[in-house]
Design an enzyme around this catalytic site. Sequence first.
Site, PDB file in Angstrom:
ATOM      1  N   TYR A  33     103.615 -52.554   2.733  1.00 33.97           N
ATOM      2  CA  TYR A  33     103.936 -51.137   2.635  1.00 33.97           C
ATOM      3  C   TYR A  33     104.500 -50.618   3.949  1.00 33.97           C
ATOM      4  CZ  TYR A  33      99.751 -49.774   5.325  1.00 33.97           C
ATOM      5  OH  TYR A  33      98.825 -49.605   6.312  1.00 33.97           O
ATOM      6  N   LYS A 149     102.433 -55.848   7.603  1.00 35.74           N
ATOM      7  CA  LYS A 149     101.879 -54.572   7.119  1.00 35.74           C
ATOM      8  C   LYS A 149     101.500 -54.722   5.645  1.00 35.74           C
ATOM      9  CE  LYS A 149     102.468 -49.624   7.851  1.00 35.74           C
ATOM     10  NZ  LYS A 149     101.110 -49.417   8.348  1.00 35.74           N
ATOM     11  N   GLU A 182      93.239 -52.562  18.002  1.00 32.20           N
ATOM     12  CA  GLU A 182      93.933 -51.335  17.587  1.00 32.20           C
ATOM     13  C   GLU A 182      92.984 -50.531  16.716  1.00 32.20           C
ATOM     14  OE1 GLU A 182      97.241 -52.086  14.896  1.00 32.20           O
ATOM     15  OE2 GLU A 182      96.234 -53.848  14.097  1.00 32.20           O
ATOM     16  N   LEU A 207      99.252 -54.549  14.712  1.00 31.50           N
ATOM     17  CA  LEU A 207     100.503 -54.240  14.028  1.00 31.50           C
ATOM     18  C   LEU A 207     101.485 -53.686  15.064  1.00 31.50           C
ATOM     19  CD1 LEU A 207     101.825 -53.843  11.124  1.00 31.50           C
ATOM     20  CD2 LEU A 207     101.324 -51.430  11.496  1.00 31.50           C
TER      21      LEU A 207
HETATM   22  N1  PDD Z   1      99.214 -47.049   9.505  1.00 34.44           N
HETATM   23  N2  PDD Z   1      97.940 -50.211  13.224  1.00 34.44           N
HETATM   24  C1  PDD Z   1      97.581 -50.198  11.929  1.00 34.44           C
HETATM   25  C2  PDD Z   1      96.515 -51.133  11.477  1.00 34.44           C
HETATM   26  C3  PDD Z   1      98.223 -49.324  11.033  1.00 34.44           C
HETATM   27  O1  PDD Z   1      97.871 -49.326   9.735  1.00 34.44           O
HETATM   28  C4  PDD Z   1      99.220 -48.440  11.507  1.00 34.44           C
HETATM   29  C5  PDD Z   1      99.946 -47.491  10.592  1.00 34.44           C
HETATM   30  C6  PDD Z   1      99.558 -48.474  12.875  1.00 34.44           C
HETATM   31  C7  PDD Z   1     100.628 -47.589  13.451  1.00 34.44           C
HETATM   32  O2  PDD Z   1     101.904 -47.997  13.019  1.00 34.44           O
HETATM   33  P1  PDD Z   1     103.117 -46.962  12.908  1.00 34.44           P
HETATM   34  O3  PDD Z   1     103.246 -46.331  14.250  1.00 34.44           O
HETATM   35  O4  PDD Z   1     104.270 -47.803  12.570  1.00 34.44           O
HETATM   36  O5  PDD Z   1     102.745 -45.950  11.851  1.00 34.44           O
HETATM   37  C8  PDD Z   1      98.902 -49.382  13.694  1.00 34.44           C
HETATM   38  C9  PDD Z   1      99.828 -46.235   8.485  1.00 34.44           C
HETATM   39  C10 PDD Z   1     100.302 -44.923   9.014  1.00 34.44           C
HETATM   40  C11 PDD Z   1      98.885 -46.120   7.317  1.00 34.44           C
HETATM   41  O6  PDD Z   1      98.295 -47.149   6.983  1.00 34.44           O
HETATM   42  O7  PDD Z   1      98.751 -45.043   6.731  1.00 34.44           O
END
Ligand code: PDD
Length: 286
Positions: A33, A149, A182, A207
């Site tokens: 996703y 992801k 993270e 991620l």
């Molecule tokens: N989550 N780390 C994890 C485990 C994440 O699921 C996410 C993003 C991030 C940040 O990535 P980005 O800056 O590309 O949004 C880091 C999304 C927002 C979610 O699961 O809703």
Amino acid sequence: MSRIAYVNGRYVRHADAAVHIEDRGYQFADGVYEVCEVKDGSLIDMTRHLDRLDRSLNELEIAQPMGRRALVAVMREVIRQNRVKNGMIYLQVTRGVAPRDHVFPAATVPPSLVITSRAADPRKAARTAEDGVAVITLPDNRWERVDIKSVSLLPNVIAKEKARRAGAKEAWLVDADGYVTEGASTNAWIVTAEGSLVTRPAEHGILRGITRAAVLDLAAREGLTVEERPFTVEEAYRAREAFITAATTLVMPVVRIDDHAIGNGQPGSIATALRTRFHEVVERVG
Ligand code: PDD
């Protein structure tokens, strides 16, 4: 106005949107996703998000549901039909529908594609950022390939629920050596006493956040020192500032980690400045 979702080629009422019970996303969490911010009707950092989507699909050998131009057209249409000015767009691709069997189905089975969009009030997020958020720390019990992801998010879901029950907004996951990897749905950052930004390198254990990448761009532009290295929970407790980044939270100051107030217990000036200037470095499409 009723919400609309895109499901496998059709725009349908969100309330009626459904995939088949043998969709592999439903049965095996066999899918990936993306979440992209929508600001003033534009898709923020869409190219980076779609590049990461391509990478996630390639790593899992899931076929592209459609070419990029068509995908962007559908994304824009979902935003338009839902009249979302500010909020997010969610995109999910799974390995498709096939009789339940762990091994991959025939290559002729098309991937499933679902796209939804939801409005969010930027003023509410701004108020949260003025107060800052609390995080708790928990052991990182996820699989090795967190760089993909994947919708397989059970450890993240459990961590987030534990955070909520502890009165926190996020859980920082900690590896076997005591280093923060993270957050459950965000990347983790601290600011040292000397004013350096510290965040774990993206090679392993996290991620590759798109918001993280944009903040690195912004830090370079602002002449801030960045150390891409792991940091321990102890170092985080003593940090001058801490913050999290994600497409949903943008730069969000952290004011408490477990029972430790960070800095003076108020959002830090660097995190606040990065939040204010964040959109100066991002790509806007549409
Ligand atoms: N989550 N780390 C994890 C485990 C994440 O699921 C996410 C993003 C991030 C940040 O990535 P980005 O800056 O590309 O949004 C880091 C999304 C927002 C979610 O699961 O809703």
